[in-house]
Design a protein around this motif. Structure first.
Motif, PDB file in Angstrom:
ATOM      1  N   ARG A   1       0.721  -0.930  -0.546  1.00 11.46           N
ATOM      2  CA  ARG A   1      -0.106  -0.363   0.168  1.00 11.46           C
ATOM      3  C   ARG A   1       0.883   1.582   0.147  1.00 11.46           C
TER       4      ARG A   1
ATOM      5  N   LEU B   1      -4.324  -7.342  -3.965  1.00  7.35           N
ATOM      6  CA  LEU B   1      -2.799  -6.729  -3.502  1.00  7.35           C
ATOM      7  C   LEU B   1      -2.437  -8.247  -4.619  1.00  7.35           C
TER       8      LEU B   1
ATOM      9  N   LYS C   1       0.176  -8.185  -7.503  1.00  6.74           N
ATOM     10  CA  LYS C   1       1.246  -6.951  -8.059  1.00  6.74           C
ATOM     11  C   LYS C   1       1.987  -7.717  -7.080  1.00  6.74           C
TER      12      LYS C   1
END
Lengths: 319, 205
Positions: free
Chosen positions: A135, A245, A248
């Motif tokens: 993040r 996420l 990623k």
């Protein structure tokens, strides 16, 4: 006369990012750690291999002690935090560190922000730190990749080849460079059967999202009796995946950190358009042990100096 | 668009031929002229010629996504890059050479002339020999002849230049060949393209 109210528009890109990241870390319970004094040079020289660069600016204090301008924050956090292995202590910081810049080859004041999670660290804590790392990168740019590896697994594969420190270092250097073609030669030069390196070469060749590569990794690790590490890694990565996420994150065993200090999960963050890693972190239980602590620990740092150009570009774009 | 730094010269031309056969052609690169950057949008590739010793810097700093550099340059500058493949071309070796009949007097510091200070320092550190390094930028072979150094550490291909200057190889340090290198960040954002190139090149080696 009225007091001037704070206008966030006066912040430049780096300052804004620092406050955004601090808000992010605070939202997950991280308290601010502030360094208000200098450490003795001895702290850094004892752990010099842990530092990004082993050159440190020193000065003599009024009492004759040899002090240093901090090249790192983690060592101070460990030193100045109570060892509490049964609880979790969460700290974040933004501090200037003094290191030799890769770009200029001379000392530079570098703003660094990051966090450390110390104490009773489990898969959940590791997953939370990984999520915060991802993040943090997302806060800077949506074009990011967080790559991660499991050092205990890598150590198990290398241990099978050799325990000789110099040979291990040569092999780990090759791993870090994805230079798998040189590993059989190093083995042959040191009396190790090059065929024994095949599994290590397969491990370094594994590269992709957790969903794609974890089955291969499990199969490879089952042969070396280190499946437990991968299962634990999967639990932590599941937290990232559940946060959306997962695409990623890349598992890449060429991410290497010094085994004297690090263990378990390690990771690096990359942004499109920035040539080197902008975030680096991992578990450092071994460093904690070296410093006489019973707690486990994990943390990461964001290198703000690497972001100068990208933050400036976003400022120009928003003008 | 994949940016490729190629070393100027014969080796670079040979490398380009390999890349073109691997599916990354850019015919304009073979045109004579002073242009240094060539692009083929269709193939998704941009080539540029740079001094061989600068390839690693272009790649490390991200000006090029990938490049081709000799192992000598990678050892000397130790750039933080991936070394993906040994292309098996441009083969030679790093070696210590000395005047014919030279005998190393271990009682005194050995004076070494070289363009490759790090390689020389690391090699002699591994043997425990005390040395003084004289860093030169060219014509290294004349240093021992003029008494500037006892030995030289340099690249040896056929050994003809050494022979003509009455020198001989007394020790080989490491073999050299051209290596495909990649910027660590660029690799992550162009993985598919780079892996395709690597697997095609592997078939040619």
């Amino acid at each position: 006369m009225d007091k001037i109210s704070f206008d966030p528009g006066v912040l430049d890109g780096t300052e804004r990012l620092i406050y955004e990241l601090r808000s992010l870390y605070k939202s997950c319970g991280y308290d601010k750690f502030r360094m208000s004094k200098f450490e003795e040079y001895d702290l850094y020289v004892t752990n010099k291999d842990y530092l990004v660069s082993d050159s440190v600016i020193t000065f003599t204090d009024t009492n004759g002690s040899l002090m240093a301008l901090k090249p790192d924050v983690t060592l101070s956090i460990i030193k100045n935090t109570k060892d509490a292995p049964d609880t979790v202590t969460k700290l974040c910081y933004n501090e200037n560190v003094y290191r030799i810049s890769n770009n200029t080859g001379s000392f530079k004041e570098i703003m660094q922000t990051g966090l450390e999670c110390l104490g009773c660290i489990d898969e959940l804590c590791i997953g939370e730190v990984l999520t915060l790392a991802a993040r943090s990168l997302l806060q800077i740019s949506p074009d990011f990749i967080l790559e991660t590896a499991q050092l205990d697994v890598l150590a198990a594969f290398v241990d099978e080849l050799t325990h000789d420190r110099d040979v291990r270092n040569d092999i780990l250097k090759c791993v870090n460079e994805k230079n798998v073609h040189s590993i059989p030669r190093i083995c042959a030069d040191n009396g190790i059967d090059p065929a024994m390196a095949e599994d290590l070469i397969s491990l370094v060749g594994i590269y992709g999202t957790p969903g794609r590569v974890l089955p291969m990794l499990k199969e490879l690790c089952a042969k070396k009796n280190c499946s437990e590490y991968i299962e634990s890694m999967e639990k932590s990565l599941d937290i990232l995946v559940s946060e959306g996420l997962g695409d990623k994150v890349i598992i890449d065993f060429s991410v290497v950190s010094d085994l004297k200090y690090y263990n378990g999960i390690i990771f690096k963050g990359f942004l499109k358009g920035v040539p080197g890693s902008v975030l680096s972190g991992g578990q450092y239980d071994n460093l904690m042990k070296r410093m006489g602590r019973r707690s486990r620990a994990i943390g990461f740092a964001v290198y703000l100096d690497m972001l100068e150009r990208i933050l400036l570009d976003s400022e120009v774009a928003s003008c | 668009m994949l940016s490729v730094a190629l070393p100027k010269g014969r080796l670079g031309e040979q490398v380009y031929e390999m890349f073109a056969s691997a599916g990354f052609p850019c015919p304009s690169i073979m045109e004579k002229g002073r242009k240094l950057i060539f692009e083929n949008e269709e193939a998704g590739v941009r080539y540029f010629w740079v001094k061989p010793s600068d390839v690693a810097i272009y790649v490390e700093r991200g000006a090029a996504d990938i490049g081709v550099a000799g192992k000598d340059i990678l050892v000397e500058y130790a750039p933080d890059v991936y070394e993906l493949l040994d292309l098996g071309i441009g083969k030679c070796r790093m070696a210590v050479a000395a005047p014919r009949g030279f005998r190393d007097d271990k009682k005194r510091t050995l004076v070494v002339a070289t363009k490759f200070s790090r390689a020389a320092r690391e090699f002699y550190a591994s043997t425990g020999r005390d040395i003084d390094i004289i860093h030169l930028n060219g014509s290294i072979e004349i240093a021992p002849i003029l008494g500037l150094s006892d030995v030289i550490v340099d690249i040896v291909e056929t050994g003809t230049t050494l022979k003509e200057n009455n020198l001989e190889v007394i020790e080989s340090i490491f073999p050299i060949s051209a290596r495909l290198i990649a910027n660590k960040s660029a690799f992550k954002f162009n993985t598919e393209q780079i892996e395709k190139l690597v697997s095609s090149l592997k078939e040619m080696i």
